[in-house]
Design an enzyme around this catalytic site. Structure first.
Site, PDB file in Angstrom:
ATOM      1  N   SER A 161       0.831  -1.197   0.000  1.00 27.19           N
ATOM      2  CA  SER A 161       0.000   0.000   0.000  1.00 27.19           C
ATOM      3  C   SER A 161       0.868   1.252   0.000  1.00 27.19           C
ATOM      4  O   SER A 161       1.668   1.448  -0.920  1.00 27.19           O
ATOM      5  CB  SER A 161      -0.962  -0.052   1.185  1.00 27.19           C
ATOM      6  OG  SER A 161      -1.948   0.937   1.099  1.00 27.19           O
ATOM      7  N   ASP A 252      -9.655  -4.023  -5.169  1.00 31.30           N
ATOM      8  CA  ASP A 252      -8.971  -2.895  -4.540  1.00 31.30           C
ATOM      9  C   ASP A 252      -9.158  -1.629  -5.382  1.00 31.30           C
ATOM     10  O   ASP A 252      -8.905  -1.664  -6.591  1.00 31.30           O
ATOM     11  CB  ASP A 252      -7.484  -3.226  -4.433  1.00 31.30           C
ATOM     12  CG  ASP A 252      -6.666  -2.175  -3.708  1.00 31.30           C
ATOM     13  OD1 ASP A 252      -7.230  -1.159  -3.260  1.00 31.30           O
ATOM     14  OD2 ASP A 252      -5.444  -2.393  -3.587  1.00 31.30           O
ATOM     15  N   HIS A 282      -7.917  -5.050  -0.586  1.00 30.98           N
ATOM     16  CA  HIS A 282      -6.716  -4.344  -0.161  1.00 30.98           C
ATOM     17  C   HIS A 282      -6.323  -4.780   1.258  1.00 30.98           C
ATOM     18  O   HIS A 282      -7.181  -5.049   2.092  1.00 30.98           O
ATOM     19  CB  HIS A 282      -7.022  -2.840  -0.167  1.00 30.98           C
ATOM     20  CG  HIS A 282      -5.842  -1.960   0.072  1.00 30.98           C
ATOM     21  ND1 HIS A 282      -5.040  -1.521  -0.943  1.00 30.98           N
ATOM     22  CD2 HIS A 282      -5.332  -1.423   1.209  1.00 30.98           C
ATOM     23  CE1 HIS A 282      -4.091  -0.750  -0.450  1.00 30.98           C
ATOM     24  NE2 HIS A 282      -4.248  -0.681   0.856  1.00 30.98           N
TER      25      HIS A 282
END
Length: 315
Positions: A161, A252, A282
């Site tokens: 991320s 995501d 995610h």
């Protein structure tokens, strides 16, 4: 293309989150949001893997000392590449403990030393504190290749991320101004790469799929990055010649921009390994207990990473 339907265990996890009616992190004070992430990772992730060496160290940073944690399944390691890991959390949340279990697993599975860096977080330290810290840590390792009792022969920036963003940005900066130890590869899990919000995945999965568009706007407001700055918007930065591994999640909001970055890298004739966890959300690397199938995705990531660097089993 990924199937838009969540897997059975993903659907169960999303239903649990919906039924809990917990407020989103964007509705909480920052410190409370950090506590929530720590608690969620503790509950949702798999137990840590015992390792021969887990050592907290201090790394010089551009604004003072940075905490870091070294993971290694060996105590007598010889020359080796080192994985430089940056945690996710929107540049606002996360720390060494939120990703501790995953780091133990990755270091053990790859049989590589891994150094996790606790970079400064927004809003106390807005952009560019995080990329400055990430680059400084990489350059320190390169300048002190024997600091850990073995010789570091190459750097592998890695993260998930926001940490995937920092891994790519660090790779880009080390391509523009090489360090004393070369970059061997870059591994990014569902990375944030910039590129704005005009993507089908952002519209399709911006609500009810764990990471929401409201939360991403909240992270952006805390981080206060400069639009178009290549230390944040990877899609606008240079394409380094180092092998790239990108692992996206099918459900995501960040999926399509990360795909675009992989495509742009491939178009520059750079080696790219691109994986996608179909039906997955995610953040899955810290949900391996709550979403058991995430373990298979992590295993696929590790297998691709091993193949990319051709790990010598005698090391």
């Amino acid at each position: 293309m990924s199937d838009p339907a969540p897997r059975e265990d993903v659907a169960a996890f999303l239903a649990y989150l919906a039924e809990s009616a917990a407020p989103p992190v964007s509705a909480l004070p920052v410190e409370a949001a950090r506590l929530v992430m720590r608690a969620n990772c503790t509950l949702a992730d798999a137990p840590p893997v015992p390792l021969a060496r887990i050592e907290d160290i201090v790394v010089p940073g551009p604004a003072g000392a940075l905490l870091a944690r070294l993971y290694d399944r060996r105590t007598g390691r010889s020359d080796s590449p080192l994985v430089l890991f940056f945690h996710g959390g929107g540049f606002v949340l996360g720390d060494l403990d939120t990703h501790h279990s995953f780091c133990t697993w990755l270091a053990d599975t790859l049989d590589l030393p891994l150094l996790a860096v606790d970079y400064r977080l927004a809003p106390e330290h807005p952009f560019p504190a995080a990329p400055d810290d990430a680059e400084a840590a990489a350059r320190w390792v390169a300048q002190e290749p024997d600091a850990f009792g073995f010789r570091v022969t190459g750097l592998i920036p890695c993260g998930d991320s926001a940490g995937g963003n920092l891994a790519i940005v660090t790779m880009q900066q080390l391509a523009l101004r090489p360090a004393q130890v070369p970059v061997q590869a870059c591994w990014a899990l569902y990375p944030y790469v910039g590129g704005g919000t005009d993507w089908p995945s952002y519209r399709d999965f911006g609500t009810d799929f764990f990471l929401s568009s409201d939360e991403m706007a909240w992270f952006d407001a805390q981080y206060r990055a400069i639009a178009g700055d290549i230390r944040h918007d990877c899609l606008d930065g240079p394409i380094p010649p180092f092998p790239l591994l990108v692992h996206t999640a099918g459900l995501d909001p960040l999926r399509d921009a990360a795909r675009a970055y992989a495509d742009r890298t491939r178009a520059a004739n750079v080696s790219v390994t691109q994986l996608e966890a179909a039906g997955m959300i995610h953040g899955f690397i810290t949900f391996r207990q709550a979403i058991p199938s995430a373990r298979d995705d992590c295993a696929a990531f590790a297998a691709a990473a091993k193949a990319m660097i051709a790990v010598d089993p005698s090391r």
